[in-house]
Design a protein around this motif. Sequence first.
Motif, PDB file in Angstrom:
ATOM      1  N   LEU A  10     -39.696  36.060  -9.739  1.00  0.00           N
ATOM      2  CA  LEU A  10     -38.511  36.504  -9.015  1.00  0.00           C
ATOM      3  C   LEU A  10     -38.948  36.985  -7.639  1.00  0.00           C
ATOM      4  N   PHE A  11     -38.429  36.352  -6.596  1.00  0.00           N
ATOM      5  CA  PHE A  11     -38.672  36.768  -5.226  1.00  0.00           C
ATOM      6  C   PHE A  11     -37.482  37.614  -4.782  1.00  0.00           C
ATOM      7  N   ALA A  12     -37.759  38.830  -4.368  1.00  0.00           N
ATOM      8  CA  ALA A  12     -36.685  39.763  -4.018  1.00  0.00           C
ATOM      9  C   ALA A  12     -36.922  40.282  -2.601  1.00  0.00           C
ATOM     10  N   ASP A  13     -36.069  39.873  -1.680  1.00  0.00           N
ATOM     11  CA  ASP A  13     -36.212  40.244  -0.274  1.00  0.00           C
ATOM     12  C   ASP A  13     -35.274  41.409   0.027  1.00  0.00           C
ATOM     13  N   GLU A  14     -35.833  42.622   0.047  1.00  0.00           N
ATOM     14  CA  GLU A  14     -35.035  43.841   0.262  1.00  0.00           C
ATOM     15  C   GLU A  14     -33.800  43.826  -0.637  1.00  0.00           C
ATOM     16  N   PRO A  15     -33.964  43.737  -1.963  1.00  0.00           N
ATOM     17  CA  PRO A  15     -32.819  43.483  -2.855  1.00  0.00           C
ATOM     18  C   PRO A  15     -31.803  44.612  -2.922  1.00  0.00           C
ATOM     19  N   THR A  16     -32.206  45.832  -2.591  1.00  0.00           N
ATOM     20  CA  THR A  16     -31.248  46.941  -2.675  1.00  0.00           C
ATOM     21  C   THR A  16     -30.807  47.421  -1.300  1.00  0.00           C
ATOM     22  N   ALA A  17     -31.052  46.633  -0.271  1.00  0.00           N
ATOM     23  CA  ALA A  17     -30.682  47.042   1.090  1.00  0.00           C
ATOM     24  C   ALA A  17     -29.200  47.397   1.228  1.00  0.00           C
ATOM     25  N   PRO A  18     -28.258  46.652   0.584  1.00  0.00           N
ATOM     26  CA  PRO A  18     -26.840  46.985   0.763  1.00  0.00           C
ATOM     27  C   PRO A  18     -26.370  48.190  -0.060  1.00  0.00           C
ATOM     28  N   LEU A  19     -27.224  48.715  -0.909  1.00  0.00           N
ATOM     29  CA  LEU A  19     -26.793  49.775  -1.826  1.00  0.00           C
ATOM     30  C   LEU A  19     -27.010  51.151  -1.221  1.00  0.00           C
ATOM     31  N   HIS A  20     -26.152  52.098  -1.621  1.00  0.00           N
ATOM     32  CA  HIS A  20     -26.366  53.486  -1.255  1.00  0.00           C
ATOM     33  C   HIS A  20     -27.599  54.004  -1.979  1.00  0.00           C
ATOM     34  N   ARG A  21     -28.247  55.004  -1.411  1.00  0.00           N
ATOM     35  CA  ARG A  21     -29.485  55.525  -2.001  1.00  0.00           C
ATOM     36  C   ARG A  21     -29.286  55.952  -3.444  1.00  0.00           C
ATOM     37  N   ALA A  22     -28.115  56.496  -3.769  1.00  0.00           N
ATOM     38  CA  ALA A  22     -27.866  56.936  -5.145  1.00  0.00           C
ATOM     39  C   ALA A  22     -27.889  55.756  -6.115  1.00  0.00           C
ATOM     40  N   ASP A  23     -27.402  54.585  -5.670  1.00  0.00           N
ATOM     41  CA  ASP A  23     -27.379  53.390  -6.524  1.00  0.00           C
ATOM     42  C   ASP A  23     -28.723  52.686  -6.561  1.00  0.00           C
ATOM     43  N   ARG A  24     -29.496  52.854  -5.482  1.00  0.00           N
ATOM     44  CA  ARG A  24     -30.714  52.073  -5.304  1.00  0.00           C
ATOM     45  C   ARG A  24     -31.698  52.270  -6.449  1.00  0.00           C
TER      46      ARG A  24
ATOM     47  N   PRO B   3     -31.315  39.968   0.903  1.00  0.00           N
ATOM     48  CA  PRO B   3     -30.887  41.338   1.238  1.00  0.00           C
ATOM     49  C   PRO B   3     -29.376  41.485   1.302  1.00  0.00           C
ATOM     50  N   GLU B   4     -28.661  40.388   1.524  1.00  0.00           N
ATOM     51  CA  GLU B   4     -27.200  40.399   1.516  1.00  0.00           C
ATOM     52  C   GLU B   4     -26.717  39.453   0.424  1.00  0.00           C
ATOM     53  N   PRO B   5     -25.698  39.850  -0.340  1.00  0.00           N
ATOM     54  CA  PRO B   5     -25.233  39.000  -1.442  1.00  0.00           C
ATOM     55  C   PRO B   5     -24.625  37.700  -0.942  1.00  0.00           C
ATOM     56  N   VAL B   6     -25.089  36.583  -1.488  1.00  0.00           N
ATOM     57  CA  VAL B   6     -24.558  35.266  -1.142  1.00  0.00           C
ATOM     58  C   VAL B   6     -23.953  34.688  -2.416  1.00  0.00           C
ATOM     59  N   LEU B   7     -22.628  34.823  -2.554  1.00  0.00           N
ATOM     60  CA  LEU B   7     -21.920  34.341  -3.728  1.00  0.00           C
ATOM     61  C   LEU B   7     -20.940  33.239  -3.328  1.00  0.00           C
TER      62      LEU B   7
ATOM     63  N   HIS C 150     -19.046  45.766  -1.522  1.00  0.00           N
ATOM     64  CA  HIS C 150     -20.283  45.122  -1.075  1.00  0.00           C
ATOM     65  C   HIS C 150     -21.429  45.376  -2.062  1.00  0.00           C
ATOM     66  N   ALA C 151     -21.569  46.621  -2.504  1.00  0.00           N
ATOM     67  CA  ALA C 151     -22.645  46.956  -3.441  1.00  0.00           C
ATOM     68  C   ALA C 151     -22.466  46.234  -4.777  1.00  0.00           C
ATOM     69  N   GLU C 152     -21.228  46.043  -5.201  1.00  0.00           N
ATOM     70  CA  GLU C 152     -20.972  45.321  -6.448  1.00  0.00           C
ATOM     71  C   GLU C 152     -21.364  43.851  -6.320  1.00  0.00           C
ATOM     72  N   ARG C 153     -21.102  43.270  -5.163  1.00  0.00           N
ATOM     73  CA  ARG C 153     -21.500  41.871  -4.955  1.00  0.00           C
ATOM     74  C   ARG C 153     -23.017  41.719  -5.027  1.00  0.00           C
ATOM     75  N   GLN C 154     -23.741  42.717  -4.510  1.00  0.00           N
ATOM     76  CA  GLN C 154     -25.200  42.632  -4.584  1.00  0.00           C
ATOM     77  C   GLN C 154     -25.690  42.765  -6.023  1.00  0.00           C
ATOM     78  N   ARG C 155     -25.039  43.578  -6.815  1.00  0.00           N
ATOM     79  CA  ARG C 155     -25.398  43.684  -8.230  1.00  0.00           C
ATOM     80  C   ARG C 155     -25.186  42.352  -8.947  1.00  0.00           C
ATOM     81  N   VAL C 156     -24.113  41.665  -8.596  1.00  0.00           N
ATOM     82  CA  VAL C 156     -23.857  40.344  -9.178  1.00  0.00           C
ATOM     83  C   VAL C 156     -24.954  39.371  -8.755  1.00  0.00           C
ATOM     84  N   ALA C 157     -25.358  39.418  -7.498  1.00  0.00           N
ATOM     85  CA  ALA C 157     -26.414  38.532  -7.016  1.00  0.00           C
ATOM     86  C   ALA C 157     -27.731  38.794  -7.751  1.00  0.00           C
ATOM     87  N   ILE C 158     -28.017  40.053  -8.044  1.00  0.00           N
ATOM     88  CA  ILE C 158     -29.238  40.389  -8.787  1.00  0.00           C
ATOM     89  C   ILE C 158     -29.135  39.889 -10.225  1.00  0.00           C
ATOM     90  N   ALA C 159     -27.957  40.063 -10.838  1.00  0.00           N
ATOM     91  CA  ALA C 159     -27.752  39.552 -12.195  1.00  0.00           C
ATOM     92  C   ALA C 159     -27.927  38.041 -12.237  1.00  0.00           C
TER      93      ALA C 159
END
Length: 246
Positions: free
Chosen positions: A168-182, A95-99, A149-158
């Motif tokens: 692919l296990f995705a634990d709340e993958p868009t939690a850090p994103l704004h609703r418009a980006d989600r 749910p939070e990007p770990v880079l 922050h939202a960009e880091r999560q996109r990188v983590a998804i990529a």
Amino acid sequence: MEAPPDNDVLWARSLHFRHPDGSPGLAGVSFGVREGEILAVTGPRGSGKTTLLRCLSGQLPVRHGEVWFNSAPVHTLGPMARERLRRDRFGWIDPEPVLIPELNVWENTALPLMLRGSSRRRAKAAAMEWLERLDVGDKPRRRPHELQHAERQRVAIARALAPGPTILFADEPTAPLHRADRAHVLRTLTAAARSHGITVVLATHDSDTAALADRTVSLLDGRCVRTVQLPDAPDPEGRAACSLSV
């Protein structure tokens, strides 16, 4: 020990788990996931969604119950074998990007491929393809601290999608994103999974996110309380995918 159905790429039976403090995490969860399926695991916070994904992916050793991947028992594997399985066959999104702060964007994304033995050139090409799809392809040489922050999560998804995992296990993958980006990121993730035949197990408490899945399994207090087959993806065999544990 009974093997799972042949058409289930992932199968769990009677999973029980207790946290180190003794509190229950899972209480007899059983269900199967078909190859190429997108399955949403729903429920309120604290219902056991993250614990279930960590048990299924081999991050937490299963003490009571069974987990099978492609008809092979995950619950009997040792730590090193589980690590290889996670590296070679599974992808994970937190749910939070770990880079890795010392690596730039494309290096973070390409790292799983290089760990599998891909050349730097091939790994970079695959990384850039997914960064473009997730709208961060213009920042390949930025360090994580230079991104929003939202960009880091996109990188983590990529990074999770680039190696083409079987599951692919995705634990709340868009939690850090704004609703418009989600919605955009989720559409990219689900479309990529379907086009590449990736099975997705998605933990979420958001109904809009769950609606993108083929099927949902609901947890409450570590128990599987119901399974919902969404109308646009009926189960041709009509079998239940989650045992009732209430």
